[in-house]
Design a protein around this motif. Structure first.
Motif, PDB file in Angstrom:
ATOM      1  N   LYS A  75       0.905  -1.257   0.237  1.00  0.00           N
ATOM      2  CA  LYS A  75       0.160   0.125  -0.014  1.00  0.00           C
ATOM      3  C   LYS A  75       0.822   1.370  -0.297  1.00  0.00           C
ATOM      4  O   LYS A  75       1.705   1.436   0.856  1.00  0.00           O
ATOM      5  CB  LYS A  75      -0.907   0.176   1.075  1.00  0.00           C
TER       6      LYS A  75
ATOM      7  N   LEU B 268       2.285  -4.708  -4.725  1.00  0.00           N
ATOM      8  CA  LEU B 268       1.332  -3.626  -4.425  1.00  0.00           C
ATOM      9  C   LEU B 268      -0.002  -3.676  -5.063  1.00  0.00           C
ATOM     10  O   LEU B 268      -0.458  -4.130  -6.174  1.00  0.00           O
ATOM     11  CB  LEU B 268       2.091  -2.498  -5.487  1.00  0.00           C
TER      12      LEU B 268
ATOM     13  N   LEU C 122      -3.063   1.772  -4.328  1.00  0.00           N
ATOM     14  CA  LEU C 122      -2.331   3.302  -4.516  1.00  0.00           C
ATOM     15  C   LEU C 122      -3.008   4.346  -4.516  1.00  0.00           C
ATOM     16  O   LEU C 122      -4.356   4.466  -4.940  1.00  0.00           O
ATOM     17  CB  LEU C 122      -1.658   3.033  -6.006  1.00  0.00           C
TER      18      LEU C 122
ATOM     19  N   LEU D 229      -2.407  -3.872  -9.313  1.00  0.00           N
ATOM     20  CA  LEU D 229      -3.173  -3.092  -8.437  1.00  0.00           C
ATOM     21  C   LEU D 229      -4.649  -3.683  -8.448  1.00  0.00           C
ATOM     22  O   LEU D 229      -5.313  -4.175  -9.347  1.00  0.00           O
ATOM     23  CB  LEU D 229      -3.566  -1.646  -9.022  1.00  0.00           C
TER      24      LEU D 229
END
Length: 364
Positions: A92, A117, A120, A144
């Motif tokens: 994050k 990740l 975002l 993402l």
């Protein structure tokens, strides 16, 4: 402006007994920090770094933080996403309300190697006004799952992947066309506060004004009234009504000294806790210690002299030692041998005595 120092980190690590090498979370928000430094050397096991609302202009000195999962740099002066490629555990990243413009948006592609990740945040940056902003980010970072608090849908992912090349070309053209000038603090300072453009320099000046106002307030308060340190509550008249307490679950030992002339309280205190946060109160039959507002209250087995009592703290371990001499109590004298009148002339007895008012042994 403040810098990240070992002392600052230790104060923020009290929940971890001041240990930095094993520290997993640190909160350094609203500290006026301008640089990211020292974290990877002092806190190699860091998992959560909360650095929002500072003045940090560049992401740097983070490559050794292999366990870092959450980095919050919201409301700083960051203009580019960089130097996070080696943060392998990053899941994050919050860059809300920074100053990432169109040219800075291109740098988001560097996060493609951060395979873990999932979240975002870029909302509030100038780049978020670009028409193809969301599709560009989703297309550039297929890993993402959430962008700016909204889940990435399957349809969005397909469209972003299909349109990525076209959107990238449009972004590059827009970035070249739009001339981005970076104003200095001196230039912005010459403009009336209400008419200043919102930029990194304005944020710096606003922070300076806030610090100046707080300093003036502290000076004014200090000159107008005396600061009253937190104290102990009054004790009841009857000692029987006093209850023993250990609100902080402190480790301690309440013992008599080797010569039986004093009561000693050994209290384990974290060595990084500031001494100003420790209060001691000694009454004839009660000893009280407050550490960061948490009370240890103990009844004493013997009345003590409050005037002669002392409190010392080890600089190495932080342990607190309180020595309380017993009232009207003398050192136990050596064993005395006296003759006892009996039928056996050579019979003797060893008598141990405690002096109270006189040092002479009692009659036998």
């Amino acid at each position: 402006m403040a810098r990240i120092t070992l002392e600052m980190l230790r104060r923020r690590a009290e929940h971890n007994d001041g240990s930095l090498l094993s520290l997993e979370e640190v909160a350094l928000h609203r500290q006026g920090l301008e640089r990211l430094e020292g974290l990877q050397e002092a806190c190699p096991r860091l998992k959560i770094a909360l650095l929002q609302d500072n003045l940090i202009s560049r992401i740097e000195n983070m490559r050794k933080l292999k366990d870092l999962e959450y980095l919050n740099l919201a409301m700083n002066n960051v203009t580019c996403v960089e130097n996070l490629e080696q943060c392998e555990s990053l899941t994050k990243l919050d860059l809300t309300m920074n100053f990432i413009a169109l040219s800075g948006l291109m740098s988001v592609k560097r996060l493609e190697v951060n395979h873990n990740l999932r979240q975002l945040y870029l909302m509030g940056n100038p780049c978020a006004d670009f028409d193809g902003y969301r599709s560009f980010v989703i297309g550039s970072l297929p890993q993402l799952a959430n962008l700016d608090g909204s889940d990435v849908t399957h349809v969005e992912r397909i469209v972003a992947r299909r349109e990525l090349r076209r959107i990238t070309q449009e972004l590059e053209t827009a970035a070249r066309t739009k001339i981005e000038t970076i104003a200095t603090v001196d230039e912005i300072a010459s403009i009336e506060p209400d008419h200043r453009p919102w930029c990194a320099a304005t944020r710096v000046l606003d922070n300076e004004n806030i610090e100046s106002t707080l300093a003036d307030t502290v000076r004014s308060t200090s000159s107008s009234k005396t600061y009253v340190k937190e104290s102990f509550e009054p004790l009841p008249d009857d000692i029987a009504d006093v209850k023993q307490k250990n609100q902080g679950d402190f480790k301690f030992r309440l013992i008599e000294s080797d010569d039986d002339t004093a009561i000693e309280l050994e209290l384990h205190v974290g060595k990084f806790i500031d001494t100003s946060l420790i209060l001691v109160d000694i009454q004839p039959m009660i000893v009280r210690v407050k550490i960061k507002g948490e009370l240890l209250q103990l009844k004493l087995p013997h009345e003590v002299s409050t005037d002669s009592s002392t409190a010392e703290r080890s600089k190495v371990t932080g342990k607190l030692l309180i020595k309380m001499p017993k009232l009207n109590w003398h050192v136990k004298p050596k064993t005395a041998i006296v003759k006892v009148q009996s039928r056996a002339e050579d019979q003797s007895a060893k008598v141990t005595y405690h002096g109270m008012g006189s040092d002479e042994p009692p009659d036998v």
